[in-house]
Motif scaffolding. Structure first.
Motif, PDB file in Angstrom:
ATOM      1  N   ASP A 100      21.029  64.520  65.876  1.00  0.00           N
ATOM      2  CA  ASP A 100      19.923  64.134  65.492  1.00  0.00           C
ATOM      3  C   ASP A 100      20.400  62.979  65.050  1.00  0.00           C
ATOM      4  N   ALA A 101      19.246  61.739  64.832  1.00  0.00           N
ATOM      5  CA  ALA A 101      19.221  60.202  64.609  1.00  0.00           C
ATOM      6  C   ALA A 101      19.919  60.481  62.998  1.00  0.00           C
ATOM      7  N   ALA A 102      19.807  61.353  62.285  1.00  0.00           N
ATOM      8  CA  ALA A 102      20.751  61.874  61.113  1.00  0.00           C
ATOM      9  C   ALA A 102      22.395  61.310  61.448  1.00  0.00           C
ATOM     10  N   GLU A 103      22.906  61.495  62.259  1.00  0.00           N
ATOM     11  CA  GLU A 103      24.092  61.074  62.696  1.00  0.00           C
ATOM     12  C   GLU A 103      24.554  60.220  62.603  1.00  0.00           C
ATOM     13  N   GLY A 104      23.515  59.430  63.504  1.00  0.00           N
ATOM     14  CA  GLY A 104      24.219  57.713  63.068  1.00  0.00           C
ATOM     15  C   GLY A 104      23.361  56.976  61.931  1.00  0.00           C
ATOM     16  N   ALA A 105      23.178  57.876  61.237  1.00  0.00           N
ATOM     17  CA  ALA A 105      22.451  56.991  59.603  1.00  0.00           C
ATOM     18  C   ALA A 105      23.539  57.896  58.973  1.00  0.00           C
ATOM     19  N   GLU A 106      24.436  58.656  58.841  1.00  0.00           N
ATOM     20  CA  GLU A 106      25.690  58.899  58.423  1.00  0.00           C
ATOM     21  C   GLU A 106      26.744  57.441  58.894  1.00  0.00           C
ATOM     22  N   LYS A 107      26.625  57.560  59.676  1.00  0.00           N
ATOM     23  CA  LYS A 107      28.145  56.444  60.371  1.00  0.00           C
ATOM     24  C   LYS A 107      27.538  55.393  60.089  1.00  0.00           C
ATOM     25  N   VAL A 108      26.494  54.879  59.595  1.00  0.00           N
ATOM     26  CA  VAL A 108      25.877  53.499  58.945  1.00  0.00           C
ATOM     27  C   VAL A 108      26.376  53.782  57.850  1.00  0.00           C
ATOM     28  N   ALA A 109      26.125  54.752  57.440  1.00  0.00           N
ATOM     29  CA  ALA A 109      26.033  54.806  55.584  1.00  0.00           C
ATOM     30  C   ALA A 109      27.935  54.586  55.665  1.00  0.00           C
ATOM     31  N   GLU A 110      28.273  55.430  55.903  1.00  0.00           N
ATOM     32  CA  GLU A 110      30.235  55.395  56.067  1.00  0.00           C
ATOM     33  C   GLU A 110      30.648  54.259  56.514  1.00  0.00           C
ATOM     34  N   ALA A 111      30.248  52.988  57.045  1.00  0.00           N
ATOM     35  CA  ALA A 111      30.775  51.876  57.431  1.00  0.00           C
ATOM     36  C   ALA A 111      30.069  51.008  56.297  1.00  0.00           C
ATOM     37  N   ALA A 112      29.231  51.023  55.597  1.00  0.00           N
ATOM     38  CA  ALA A 112      28.446  50.368  54.448  1.00  0.00           C
ATOM     39  C   ALA A 112      29.229  50.547  53.233  1.00  0.00           C
ATOM     40  N   VAL A 113      29.781  52.163  52.851  1.00  0.00           N
ATOM     41  CA  VAL A 113      30.490  52.637  52.256  1.00  0.00           C
ATOM     42  C   VAL A 113      32.062  51.769  52.169  1.00  0.00           C
ATOM     43  N   ALA A 114      32.381  51.808  53.945  1.00  0.00           N
ATOM     44  CA  ALA A 114      34.022  51.676  53.659  1.00  0.00           C
ATOM     45  C   ALA A 114      33.925  49.981  53.620  1.00  0.00           C
ATOM     46  N   LYS A 115      32.829  49.458  53.933  1.00  0.00           N
ATOM     47  CA  LYS A 115      33.034  47.913  53.607  1.00  0.00           C
ATOM     48  C   LYS A 115      32.675  47.552  52.403  1.00  0.00           C
ATOM     49  N   ALA A 116      31.917  47.716  51.565  1.00  0.00           N
ATOM     50  CA  ALA A 116      31.907  47.672  49.792  1.00  0.00           C
ATOM     51  C   ALA A 116      33.022  47.714  49.146  1.00  0.00           C
ATOM     52  N   ASP A 117      33.764  49.511  50.287  1.00  0.00           N
ATOM     53  CA  ASP A 117      35.289  49.657  48.856  1.00  0.00           C
ATOM     54  C   ASP A 117      36.358  47.832  49.300  1.00  0.00           C
ATOM     55  N   GLU A 118      36.275  47.860  51.214  1.00  0.00           N
ATOM     56  CA  GLU A 118      36.607  46.398  51.060  1.00  0.00           C
ATOM     57  C   GLU A 118      36.528  45.326  50.348  1.00  0.00           C
ATOM     58  N   ILE A 119      35.484  45.349  49.985  1.00  0.00           N
ATOM     59  CA  ILE A 119      34.684  43.717  49.305  1.00  0.00           C
ATOM     60  C   ILE A 119      34.923  43.683  47.942  1.00  0.00           C
ATOM     61  N   LYS A 120      35.305  45.466  47.256  1.00  0.00           N
ATOM     62  CA  LYS A 120      35.774  45.306  46.114  1.00  0.00           C
ATOM     63  C   LYS A 120      37.076  45.634  46.090  1.00  0.00           C
ATOM     64  N   SER A 121      37.637  45.387  46.641  1.00  0.00           N
ATOM     65  CA  SER A 121      39.798  45.385  47.085  1.00  0.00           C
ATOM     66  C   SER A 121      39.299  43.983  46.849  1.00  0.00           C
ATOM     67  N   GLU A 122      38.998  43.575  47.752  1.00  0.00           N
ATOM     68  CA  GLU A 122      39.265  41.904  47.584  1.00  0.00           C
ATOM     69  C   GLU A 122      39.178  40.764  46.012  1.00  0.00           C
ATOM     70  N   GLN A 123      37.846  41.851  45.513  1.00  0.00           N
ATOM     71  CA  GLN A 123      37.690  41.302  44.275  1.00  0.00           C
ATOM     72  C   GLN A 123      38.683  41.476  43.586  1.00  0.00           C
ATOM     73  N   ASP A 124      39.341  42.793  43.837  1.00  0.00           N
ATOM     74  CA  ASP A 124      40.265  42.545  43.001  1.00  0.00           C
ATOM     75  C   ASP A 124      41.703  42.456  42.720  1.00  0.00           C
ATOM     76  N   LYS A 125      41.783  41.771  43.831  1.00  0.00           N
ATOM     77  CA  LYS A 125      42.917  40.735  44.431  1.00  0.00           C
ATOM     78  C   LYS A 125      42.818  39.452  43.707  1.00  0.00           C
ATOM     79  N   ALA A 126      41.626  38.865  43.917  1.00  0.00           N
ATOM     80  CA  ALA A 126      41.397  37.520  43.548  1.00  0.00           C
ATOM     81  C   ALA A 126      42.007  37.485  42.274  1.00  0.00           C
ATOM     82  N   PRO A 127      42.154  36.486  41.490  1.00  0.00           N
ATOM     83  CA  PRO A 127      43.202  35.886  40.035  1.00  0.00           C
ATOM     84  C   PRO A 127      41.874  36.234  39.400  1.00  0.00           C
TER      85      PRO A 127
END
Length: 108
Positions: free
Chosen positions: A81-108
Protein backbone atom coordinates in the motif's frame (compact mmCIF):
# COMPACT_ATOMS: atom_id res chain seq x y z
CA UNK A 1 -3.05 15.12 -24.28
CA UNK A 2 -3.11 12.14 -21.96
CA UNK A 3 -0.35 9.62 -22.58
CA UNK A 4 -1.87 6.17 -22.06
CA UNK A 5 1.55 4.52 -22.28
CA UNK A 6 2.40 5.61 -18.73
CA UNK A 7 0.82 4.56 -15.44
CA UNK A 8 0.03 8.16 -14.49
CA UNK A 9 -1.53 8.77 -17.91
CA UNK A 10 -3.85 5.81 -17.48
CA UNK A 11 -4.80 7.03 -13.99
CA UNK A 12 -5.56 10.48 -15.45
CA UNK A 13 -7.70 8.92 -18.18
CA UNK A 14 -9.57 6.85 -15.58
CA UNK A 15 -10.13 9.98 -13.49
CA UNK A 16 -11.50 11.87 -16.50
CA UNK A 17 -13.77 8.96 -17.42
CA UNK A 18 -15.11 8.67 -13.86
CA UNK A 19 -15.67 12.39 -13.59
CA UNK A 20 -17.49 12.52 -16.93
CA UNK A 21 -19.57 9.43 -16.11
CA UNK A 22 -20.58 10.81 -12.72
CA UNK A 23 -21.57 14.12 -14.33
CA UNK A 24 -23.67 12.42 -16.99
CA UNK A 25 -25.39 10.19 -14.43
CA UNK A 26 -26.15 13.22 -12.24
CA UNK A 27 -27.78 15.01 -15.18
CA UNK A 28 -29.65 11.83 -16.10
CA UNK A 29 -31.01 11.48 -12.55
CA UNK A 30 -32.05 15.14 -12.41
CA UNK A 31 -33.94 14.89 -15.70
CA UNK A 32 -35.50 11.60 -14.59
CA UNK A 33 -36.72 13.07 -11.31
CA UNK A 34 -38.20 16.01 -13.20
CA UNK A 35 -40.00 13.70 -15.66
CA UNK A 36 -41.57 11.58 -12.91
CA UNK A 37 -42.20 14.41 -10.44
CA UNK A 38 -45.93 13.73 -10.54
CA UNK A 39 -45.54 10.16 -9.22
CA UNK A 40 -44.11 9.94 -5.69
CA UNK A 41 -43.37 6.21 -5.91
CA UNK A 42 -41.32 6.57 -9.11
CA UNK A 43 -39.49 9.60 -7.68
CA UNK A 44 -38.59 7.64 -4.54
CA UNK A 45 -37.16 4.66 -6.43
CA UNK A 46 -35.34 6.90 -8.86
CA UNK A 47 -33.79 8.76 -5.92
CA UNK A 48 -32.66 5.44 -4.43
CA UNK A 49 -31.06 4.51 -7.75
CA UNK A 50 -29.34 7.91 -7.86
CA UNK A 51 -27.92 7.32 -4.38
CA UNK A 52 -26.62 3.93 -5.51
CA UNK A 53 -24.92 5.61 -8.49
CA UNK A 54 -23.31 8.19 -6.20
CA UNK A 55 -22.05 5.43 -3.91
CA UNK A 56 -20.61 3.57 -6.88
CA UNK A 57 -18.92 6.72 -8.20
CA UNK A 58 -17.39 7.60 -4.82
CA UNK A 59 -16.17 4.03 -4.40
CA UNK A 60 -14.55 4.16 -7.83
CA UNK A 61 -12.82 7.47 -7.00
CA UNK A 62 -11.59 6.01 -3.73
CA UNK A 63 -10.22 2.94 -5.50
CA UNK A 64 -8.53 5.18 -8.06
CA UNK A 65 -6.71 7.25 -5.45
CA UNK A 66 -5.44 4.30 -3.39
CA UNK A 67 -2.08 3.17 -4.71
CA UNK A 68 -1.94 -0.54 -4.11
CA UNK A 69 -0.05 -3.22 -5.95
CA UNK A 70 -0.84 -6.90 -5.67
CA UNK A 71 1.75 -9.42 -6.83
CA UNK A 72 1.47 -13.17 -6.82
CA UNK A 73 4.69 -15.10 -7.15
CA UNK A 74 6.50 -18.22 -6.03
CA UNK A 75 6.87 -16.76 -2.54
CA UNK A 76 3.15 -16.13 -2.17
CA UNK A 77 0.94 -13.06 -2.18
CA UNK A 78 2.48 -9.59 -1.75
CA UNK A 79 0.20 -6.59 -1.18
CA UNK A 80 1.86 -3.18 -0.87
CA UNK A 81 0.00 0.00 0.00
CA UNK A 82 0.94 3.64 -0.16
CA UNK A 83 0.93 3.49 3.64
CA UNK A 84 4.31 1.73 3.42
CA UNK A 85 5.73 4.83 1.75
CA UNK A 86 4.25 6.99 4.49
CA UNK A 87 5.90 4.79 7.11
CA UNK A 88 9.27 5.25 5.41
CA UNK A 89 8.81 9.02 5.37
CA UNK A 90 7.86 8.98 9.06
CA UNK A 91 10.92 6.88 9.91
CA UNK A 92 13.15 9.32 8.01
CA UNK A 93 11.58 12.27 9.84
CA UNK A 94 12.15 10.62 13.23
CA UNK A 95 15.77 9.83 12.30
CA UNK A 96 16.35 13.45 11.26
CA UNK A 97 14.75 14.72 14.47
CA UNK A 98 17.01 12.42 16.52
CA UNK A 99 20.03 13.68 14.56
CA UNK A 100 19.11 17.32 15.22
CA UNK A 101 18.54 16.58 18.90
CA UNK A 102 21.92 14.88 19.26
CA UNK A 103 23.61 17.88 17.57
CA UNK A 104 21.85 20.24 19.97
CA UNK A 105 22.93 18.13 22.95
CA UNK A 106 26.58 18.33 21.79
CA UNK A 107 26.46 22.11 21.47
CA UNK A 108 27.85 24.05 24.47
Amino acid sequence: MINLATHDGRRAAAFAALLGGCGVMTIFAAVGVYLVSGNAKYSFYLALAAHAQILLGLTAFTALFVKRTIRIGKDGLDISDAAEGAEKVAEAAVAKADEIKSEQDKAP
